[in-house]
Design a protein around this motif. Structure first.
Motif, short mmCIF file in Angstrom:
data_model
loop_
_atom_site.label_atom_id
_atom_site.label_comp_id
_atom_site.label_asym_id
_atom_site.label_seq_id
_atom_site.Cartn_x
_atom_site.Cartn_y
_atom_site.Cartn_z
N GLN A 144 0.77 5.30 1.11
CA GLN A 144 0.00 6.23 1.92
C GLN A 144 0.65 7.61 1.85
O GLN A 144 1.76 7.81 2.37
N TYR A 170 0.85 -1.19 0.00
CA TYR A 170 0.00 0.00 0.00
C TYR A 170 0.89 1.24 0.00
O TYR A 170 1.99 1.25 0.56
N ARG A 175 -1.49 12.51 5.36
CA ARG A 175 -2.87 12.91 5.69
C ARG A 175 -3.93 12.21 4.81
O ARG A 175 -5.04 12.71 4.64
N LYS A 176 -3.56 11.05 4.26
CA LYS A 176 -4.50 10.28 3.45
C LYS A 176 -4.53 8.84 3.97
O LYS A 176 -3.64 8.41 4.69
N GLY A 177 -5.56 8.11 3.54
CA GLY A 177 -5.60 6.69 3.86
C GLY A 177 -4.74 5.90 2.89
O GLY A 177 -4.40 6.37 1.81
N PRO A 178 -4.33 4.69 3.26
CA PRO A 178 -3.52 3.85 2.36
C PRO A 178 -4.31 3.46 1.11
O PRO A 178 -5.52 3.29 1.17
#
Lengths: 109, 115
Positions: free
Chosen positions: A38, A36, A41-44
């Protein structure tokens, strides 16, 4: 021992370099392995997943799994500043997803 | 199509208070996972809900709880907040029954700060 381990970095490389990110795991029950990405400040978001030992390629990204040594790698060719992010490896068995702590990568222009 | 959404984006609480975090899945996704991402520790599995039921929970104390609503959205509650609960809380959703590998889609997370 944690089920999935990876070097937290940070790893800094110049633009255009080949990047190698690595994980080790201890759980032989893992069936699938994922990488993943990431951003701050974001999701994976899923980059790639693979099942068997060997290589899987997708554009500039190659995932490699060696089940005999319980080793997972992600190679990024021609790295770009936009690749700067934290990269998480993970293994899954059944509905269990186990993540490594992530490696922070910076690609410098 | 809208992705996984989480609210609020940021939450600041003091020690001992309660926090409620919310997650809305992608349309058609019935499974919701909650993870805690504390600095340097990676994603730690908290809870898994599917079809309204709690299916599994990670190694967290009972003050971490939640529920899933009939529309498959989910809520995570953290009672008696402690300083070490400060982290990014991520929700991931999944479409069930897609075979042996079933991708999780993550929301942007809720940043919880406990003062």
């Amino acid at each position: 021992q944690k089920e999935v381990e990876q070097d937290p970095g940070p790893l800094s490389v110049p633009e255009g370099a080949i990047v190698s990110l690595n994980c080790t795991y201890s759980n032989s029950a893992f069936q699938y392995f994922m990488w993943y990405r990431q951003y701050s400040r974001k999701g994976p978001e899923l980059l790639m997943y693979t099942y068997s030992s060997g290589n899987k390629e997708d554009g500039r990204f190659t995932a490699q799994v060696d089940k005999s040594s319980k080793y997972i790698s992600l190679f990024i060719r021609d790295s770009q500043p936009s690749d700067s992010a934290t990269y998480l490896c993970a293994g899954t068995y059944g509905q269990n997803f186990v993540f490594g702590p992530g490696t922070r990568l910076s690609v410098l222009p | 199509e809208a992705g996984v959404t989480q609210s609020p984006t940021h939450l600041i609480k003091t020690r001992g208070q309660q926090a409620t975090l919310r997650c809305s899945p992608i349309s058609g996704h019935t499974s919701v996972y909650w993870y805690q991402q504390a600095l340097g520790l990676g994603l730690q599995f908290l809870l898994w809900y599917d079809e309204g039921e709690e299916r599994n929970r990670g190694n967290f104390p009972p003050r971490f709880s939640g529920r899933q609503f009939p529309n498959y959205s989910s809520e995570l509650n953290v009672n008696a907040l402690e300083l070490e609960d400060s982290a990014l809380y991520l929700c991931a959703t999944q479409l069930r029954g897609r075979g042996p590998y079933n991708e999780q889609f993550f929301g942007p997370g809720t940043r919880l700060t406990v003062l």
